[in-house]
Design a protein around this motif. Structure first.
Motif, PDB file in Angstrom:
ATOM      1  N   LYS A 237       6.200 102.780  33.657  1.00 38.38           N
ATOM      2  CA  LYS A 237       5.514 102.603  35.053  1.00 38.38           C
ATOM      3  C   LYS A 237       4.031 102.774  34.569  1.00 38.38           C
ATOM      4  CE  LYS A 237       4.922 104.434  39.688  1.00 38.38           C
ATOM      5  NZ  LYS A 237       3.638 105.326  39.773  1.00 38.38           N
ATOM      6  N   LYS A 238       3.417 103.645  33.703  1.00 36.34           N
ATOM      7  CA  LYS A 238       2.019 103.395  33.473  1.00 36.34           C
ATOM      8  C   LYS A 238       1.659 102.530  32.423  1.00 36.34           C
ATOM      9  CE  LYS A 238      -1.343 106.350  30.928  1.00 36.34           C
ATOM     10  NZ  LYS A 238      -1.727 107.934  30.482  1.00 36.34           N
ATOM     11  N   SER A 239       2.565 101.905  31.853  1.00 34.92           N
ATOM     12  CA  SER A 239       2.324 100.722  30.938  1.00 34.92           C
ATOM     13  C   SER A 239       2.197  99.564  31.781  1.00 34.92           C
ATOM     14  CB  SER A 239       3.625 100.403  29.863  1.00 34.92           C
ATOM     15  OG  SER A 239       3.213 101.280  28.943  1.00 34.92           O
ATOM     16  N   PHE A 240       3.041  99.377  32.948  1.00 39.97           N
ATOM     17  CA  PHE A 240       2.817  98.226  33.862  1.00 39.97           C
ATOM     18  C   PHE A 240       1.362  98.389  34.720  1.00 39.97           C
ATOM     19  CE2 PHE A 240       6.343  95.201  34.259  1.00 39.97           C
ATOM     20  CZ  PHE A 240       7.283  95.618  33.648  1.00 39.97           C
ATOM     21  N   GLU A 241       1.002  99.614  34.884  1.00 36.12           N
ATOM     22  CA  GLU A 241      -0.014  99.671  35.703  1.00 36.12           C
ATOM     23  C   GLU A 241      -1.387  99.098  34.832  1.00 36.12           C
ATOM     24  OE1 GLU A 241       1.257 103.196  38.574  1.00 36.12           O
ATOM     25  OE2 GLU A 241      -0.174 103.545  37.085  1.00 36.12           O
ATOM     26  N   ALA A 242      -1.404  99.765  33.526  1.00 38.60           N
ATOM     27  CA  ALA A 242      -2.411  99.224  32.675  1.00 38.60           C
ATOM     28  C   ALA A 242      -2.524  97.880  32.369  1.00 38.60           C
ATOM     29  CB  ALA A 242      -2.309 100.306  31.283  1.00 38.60           C
ATOM     30  N   ALA A 243      -1.217  97.310  32.011  1.00 36.65           N
ATOM     31  CA  ALA A 243      -0.985  95.940  31.648  1.00 36.65           C
ATOM     32  C   ALA A 243      -1.580  95.020  33.045  1.00 36.65           C
ATOM     33  CB  ALA A 243       0.435  95.613  31.585  1.00 36.65           C
ATOM     34  N   ASP A 244      -1.067  95.548  34.181  1.00 41.18           N
ATOM     35  CA  ASP A 244      -1.508  94.554  35.350  1.00 41.18           C
ATOM     36  C   ASP A 244      -2.991  94.588  35.355  1.00 41.18           C
ATOM     37  OD1 ASP A 244      -1.172  93.137  37.579  1.00 41.18           O
ATOM     38  OD2 ASP A 244      -0.625  94.913  38.859  1.00 41.18           O
ATOM     39  N   LYS A 245      -3.900  95.730  35.103  1.00 39.38           N
ATOM     40  CA  LYS A 245      -5.269  95.704  35.218  1.00 39.38           C
ATOM     41  C   LYS A 245      -5.916  94.800  34.119  1.00 39.38           C
ATOM     42  CE  LYS A 245      -6.026 100.032  37.689  1.00 39.38           C
ATOM     43  NZ  LYS A 245      -5.130 100.909  37.069  1.00 39.38           N
ATOM     44  N   THR A 246      -5.221  94.773  32.874  1.00 35.96           N
ATOM     45  CA  THR A 246      -5.762  94.239  31.627  1.00 35.96           C
ATOM     46  C   THR A 246      -5.645  92.574  31.372  1.00 35.96           C
ATOM     47  OG1 THR A 246      -4.664  95.281  30.449  1.00 35.96           O
ATOM     48  CG2 THR A 246      -6.719  96.293  30.574  1.00 35.96           C
ATOM     49  N   ALA A 247      -4.316  92.315  31.838  1.00 36.38           N
ATOM     50  CA  ALA A 247      -3.655  91.133  31.048  1.00 36.38           C
ATOM     51  C   ALA A 247      -2.724  90.528  32.206  1.00 36.38           C
ATOM     52  CB  ALA A 247      -2.539  91.661  30.094  1.00 36.38           C
ATOM     53  N   HIS A 248      -2.633  89.116  31.715  1.00 32.62           N
ATOM     54  CA  HIS A 248      -1.553  88.121  32.691  1.00 32.62           C
ATOM     55  C   HIS A 248      -0.169  88.593  32.459  1.00 32.62           C
ATOM     56  CE1 HIS A 248      -5.161  85.893  33.777  1.00 32.62           C
ATOM     57  NE2 HIS A 248      -5.484  85.805  32.259  1.00 32.62           N
ATOM     58  N   HIS A 249       0.175  89.014  31.237  1.00 35.70           N
ATOM     59  CA  HIS A 249       1.570  89.161  31.150  1.00 35.70           C
ATOM     60  C   HIS A 249       1.746  90.693  30.468  1.00 35.70           C
ATOM     61  CE1 HIS A 249       1.258  84.920  30.452  1.00 35.70           C
ATOM     62  NE2 HIS A 249       2.195  84.765  31.038  1.00 35.70           N
ATOM     63  N   ILE A 250       2.996  91.281  30.749  1.00 33.18           N
ATOM     64  CA  ILE A 250       3.528  92.428  29.980  1.00 33.18           C
ATOM     65  C   ILE A 250       4.505  92.081  29.084  1.00 33.18           C
ATOM     66  CG2 ILE A 250       4.915  93.357  31.697  1.00 33.18           C
ATOM     67  CD1 ILE A 250       3.998  96.041  30.591  1.00 33.18           C
ATOM     68  N   VAL A 251       4.628  92.251  27.749  1.00 41.85           N
ATOM     69  CA  VAL A 251       5.569  92.086  26.825  1.00 41.85           C
ATOM     70  C   VAL A 251       6.312  93.654  26.555  1.00 41.85           C
ATOM     71  CG1 VAL A 251       6.201  91.424  24.507  1.00 41.85           C
ATOM     72  CG2 VAL A 251       4.368  90.293  25.901  1.00 41.85           C
ATOM     73  N   ILE A 252       7.423  93.716  26.718  1.00 41.17           N
ATOM     74  CA  ILE A 252       8.119  94.930  26.293  1.00 41.17           C
ATOM     75  C   ILE A 252       8.814  94.990  25.124  1.00 41.17           C
ATOM     76  CG2 ILE A 252       9.803  96.730  27.290  1.00 41.17           C
ATOM     77  CD1 ILE A 252       8.830  95.390  30.058  1.00 41.17           C
ATOM     78  N   LEU A 253       8.644  95.799  24.349  1.00 43.93           N
ATOM     79  CA  LEU A 253       9.050  96.018  22.892  1.00 43.93           C
ATOM     80  C   LEU A 253       9.725  97.393  22.677  1.00 43.93           C
ATOM     81  CD1 LEU A 253       9.072  94.384  20.166  1.00 43.93           C
ATOM     82  CD2 LEU A 253       7.216  95.750  19.522  1.00 43.93           C
ATOM     83  N   GLY A 254      11.314  97.325  22.992  1.00 41.51           N
ATOM     84  CA  GLY A 254      12.153  98.250  22.608  1.00 41.51           C
ATOM     85  C   GLY A 254      12.860  98.247  21.436  1.00 41.51           C
ATOM     86  N   GLU A 255      13.676  99.152  21.280  1.00 42.44           N
ATOM     87  CA  GLU A 255      14.785  98.741  19.967  1.00 42.44           C
ATOM     88  C   GLU A 255      15.594  97.632  20.243  1.00 42.44           C
ATOM     89  OE1 GLU A 255      14.777 100.368  17.410  1.00 42.44           O
ATOM     90  OE2 GLU A 255      13.796 102.340  17.574  1.00 42.44           O
ATOM     91  N   ASP A 256      15.952  97.534  21.283  1.00 41.87           N
ATOM     92  CA  ASP A 256      16.700  96.221  21.528  1.00 41.87           C
ATOM     93  C   ASP A 256      15.878  94.937  21.097  1.00 41.87           C
ATOM     94  OD1 ASP A 256      18.623  97.738  22.132  1.00 41.87           O
ATOM     95  OD2 ASP A 256      18.819  97.432  24.350  1.00 41.87           O
ATOM     96  N   GLU A 257      14.773  94.727  21.812  1.00 40.17           N
ATOM     97  CA  GLU A 257      14.085  93.555  21.462  1.00 40.17           C
ATOM     98  C   GLU A 257      13.673  93.420  20.103  1.00 40.17           C
ATOM     99  OE1 GLU A 257      13.513  95.593  24.039  1.00 40.17           O
ATOM    100  OE2 GLU A 257      13.447  94.549  26.006  1.00 40.17           O
TER     101      GLU A 257
END
Ligand code: ATP
Ligand code: MG
Length: 431
Positions: free
Chosen positions: A377-397
């Motif tokens: 949730k915190k990553s999404f909030e930070a991303a929304d303020k600073t970037a046009h997209h969020i790219v999620i990088l987990g073990e699966d990805e």
């Protein structure tokens, strides 16, 4: 708390993007007119400005930051130094010092940088401010005296303001003639001032004696009706100066650059000869001058150089930015956003996220790198303020090479193969 000194400012994002935009356009325009950049020191010997700007000017008489620079060794002398209040004197000093006039070529030099004047700070007037300026100067055989140089500079300025998207400017134009014309006019003014000067402000009473021309600069409202009755400089010009000015205006007419004649435009500096000009803008309020300049045929000799007529201008970058800021603000803020924010899911993925960020940045994208200890949730909030997209990088990805990307403006979430990620994130392309 320690604060920035009165009259100085911090320029922060997103406003700094507007400054960069102005400087980028200026550099492009200067290049297309074949100017090269010069960078001179920010402080110089006080003597340079005393001689090159003129003792009787406001700048030298009351606005300079001057100090005694103490000798630090037997071999050194204590010297009076001054933070540059303008850059023309420094450019001409450098041209003389480096023998630039010996080539016989026209020197076309521009500069961008801070200037310092101890003035009363107000909107559009600061103690540290930035000027974008240029000088065209050389021996007479290089064509430096030609009225075509004046017209070309003015046409370039009209182009630069147009390129910046500044509309509604006014070019005010005058000729102050040769040094001899000015001397003659000064005497005419001195005589005309005798019967009226006692009704004028204290500054004008002093100027009427020391340098009557400066009376025309007076801003005191009560003095204006008196100044309107004084003789105009156009009537003191000799034949050569008249012809020179007529060619400047005819060339501007031919190029379609609009101007208005202003008999009182004598400008603040003592070294001007012939053409003087100012571009003003109504949106700026009391400090309405965007830029000023003119011809200075005798300056090189005043500074101990060879005869080298020239013409130049200085634009107030702070005032250009003020004019643009309202219109550009939102666009600049949007442009400040990165294309993507990379969110590693857990600290163990931080290094892999750094590698992905590096990969995308090398492909020319603007990337903000998150932090694996953040909750999603915190990553999404930070991303929304600073970037046009969020790219999620987990073990699966990381294992599958298929990344989860969310576009904040559409709200759509997509699975994108790593090899296609850069192209995907760059859509729609930036301006
Ligand atoms: P003004 O009449 O506004 O004091 P000036 O005649 O002192 O102007 P110049 O020395 O010709 O100005 O400088 C050229 C340009 O630099 C001005 O037109 C203005 O845009 C800008 N400028 C001058 N002084 C300042 C300042 N203190 N703060 C911000 N910009 C300035
Ligand atoms: Mg001033």
């Amino acid at each position: 708390m320690i604060k920035a000194v009165r009259g100085t400012r911090d320029i922060l994002p997103p406003a700094s993007a507007v400054w960069n935009h102005v400087e980028r356009i200026a550099r492009e325009v200067f290049r297309s007119y074949n100017f090269g950049e010069i960078r001179t020191p920010i402080f110089e010997a006080t003597e340079l400005f005393a001689r090159g700007v003129g003792e009787e000017t406001d700048i030298v008489s009351k606005e300079m930051y001057t100090w005694e620079d103490r000798a630090r060794a037997q071999s050194e002398k204590t010297q009076s130094l001054t933070l540059r209040p303008e850059n023309t004197a420094g450019v001409v000093r450098a041209a003389i010092e480096h023998n630039l006039f010996e080539s016989g070529q026209l020197q076309k030099l521009y500069y961008i940088g801070p200037q310092f004047r101890r003035e009363r700070p107000q909107k559009g007037r600061y103690r540290q401010f930035s000027q974008i300026g240029a000088e065209v100067i050389g021996p007479p055989s290089s064509g430096s005296e030609s009225p075509l140089r004046d017209a070309e500079i003015l046409e370039m300025l009209a182009t630069l303001l147009d390129e910046l998207g500044i509309t509604g400017w006014t070019l005010e134009l005058n000729s102050v003639g040769s040094a001899a014309d000015r001397a003659k006019y000064n005497e005419t003014l001195r005589a005309a001032l005798v019967p009226v000067v006692s009704q004028m402000c204290a500054d004008c009473q002093r100027r009427a004696v020391t340098n009557p021309l400066r009376v025309l600069d007076c801003k005191i409202p009560a003095d204006q009706p008196i100044i309107d009755t004084l003789p105009v400089i156009a009537d003191s010009l000799d034949e050569a100066s008249r012809t020179h000015f007529a060619v400047v205006t005819a060339s501007l007419d031919a190029a379609g650059v609009p101007y208005t004649l202003n008999h009182r435009l004598v400008r603040g500096l003592d070294y001007y000869t012939r053409t003087t000009f100012e571009f003003t803008h109504g949106g700026l309020g009391a400090q309405n001058a965007l830029l000023g300049g003119g011809r200075y045929d005798g300056l090189s000799e005043v500074l101990g150089g060879p005869r080298a007529p020239g013409i130049g201008f200085a634009m107030g970058e702070d005032r250009l930015v003020l004019t643009l800021l309202a219109a550009l603000d939102q666009k600049a803020a949007a442009q400040q956003k990165a294309e993507a924010f990379i969110a590693p899911l857990g600290e163990s993925l931080n290094a892999a996220a750094l590698v992905l960020a590096r990969e995308l940045r090398h492909q020319g994208l603007w990337i903000e790198l998150g932090e694996g200890s953040f909750r999603l949730k915190k990553s999404f909030e930070a991303a929304d303020k600073t970037a046009h997209h969020i790219v999620i990088l987990g073990e699966d990805e990381l294992k599958s090479g298929i990344l989860t990307v969310k576009n904040f403006s559409t709200g759509i979430q997509t699975k994108v193969p790593r090899a296609e990620l850069a192209v995907f994130l760059a859509e729609p392309p930036r301006e």
